[in-house]
Design an enzyme around this catalytic site. Structure first.
Site, PDB file in Angstrom:
ATOM      1  N   HIS A  68     -55.008 -13.557  -3.179  1.00  0.00           N
ATOM      2  CA  HIS A  68     -53.960 -12.538  -3.255  1.00  0.00           C
ATOM      3  C   HIS A  68     -53.597 -12.274  -4.719  1.00  0.00           C
ATOM      4  CE1 HIS A  68     -51.765 -16.325  -3.587  1.00  0.00           C
ATOM      5  NE2 HIS A  68     -50.917 -15.629  -4.329  1.00  0.00           N
TER       6      HIS A  68
ATOM      7  N   HIS B  91     -54.027 -10.040 -11.140  1.00  0.00           N
ATOM      8  CA  HIS B  91     -55.145 -10.979 -11.067  1.00  0.00           C
ATOM      9  C   HIS B  91     -55.108 -11.747  -9.749  1.00  0.00           C
ATOM     10  CE1 HIS B  91     -51.889 -13.614 -12.407  1.00  0.00           C
ATOM     11  NE2 HIS B  91     -52.592 -14.604 -11.883  1.00  0.00           N
TER      12      HIS B  91
END
Length: 182
Positions: A38, A126
């Site tokens: 995630h 990220h």
């Protein structure tokens, strides 16, 4: 409850493959468990009642489109190119998604009153692949994977997760989902 806000990313076996490579180069690495990939938008920490946070997330996401994304290349925190005494502690896959900075800002603003204060660091989209128990020089790995394509697709939901520590590492359970797009 220990909570954070994130966006699930499109699935790919490449996350796991590169995380295993990290483990070979840095045996102290703790990879993120498969399927838990995630983008973290905001860490909240301990929150007694998630319902007001759920309402805030719904408000932050209302009317926002799903975001096309590409997950490609890897980097580290601290970043590569630092003097040798500054070694990596976190390895991540980069995310390009037009509109994600504005979404992260909206989530931060609407949830600012809940949990820990928002971080002062600039948001960097990220996907964490692994955290290193002992810092390591991973410049060769970063160089080798600078163009590795992990996944591409749509980011279509923002999720409030509960984080629980377990013997195999943290487990993330969905508390609430706010949809992006139609």
């Amino acid at each position: 409850m220990r909570l954070f806000v994130g966006i699930p990313v499109p699935a790919s076996a490449t996350y796991d493959e590169v995380a295993r490579e990290v483990g070979v180069l840095a045996p102290s690495a703790r990879p993120v468990l498969a399927g838990a990939w995630h983008i973290t938008l905001r860490f909240l920490g301990e929150v007694l009642d998630p319902e007001p946070v759920e309402d805030a997330l719904d408000a932050a996401c209302r009317g926002r489109p799903a975001l096309p994304c590409v997950v490609e290349g890897i980097g580290t925190f601290p970043g590569t190119g630092f003097p040798p005494d500054k070694k990596a502690r976190v390895v991540w896959a980069g995310v390009r998604a037009p509109g994600i900075d504005a979404l992260a800002s909206a989530v931060e603003q609407t949830t600012a009153g809940f949990g820990d204060p928002p971080e002062s660091r600039r948001f960097v989209a990220h996907v964490t692949l692994a955290r290193l128990g002992n810092p390591a020089d991973l410049r060769s790995l970063v160089s080798r994977h600078k163009s590795t394509l992990f996944a591409q697709g749509l980011l279509d939901r923002v999720v409030l997760y509960r984080s629980s520590q377990g013997p195999a590492g943290p487990r993330y359970d969905v508390v609430h989902t706010a949809r992006l797009g139609a």
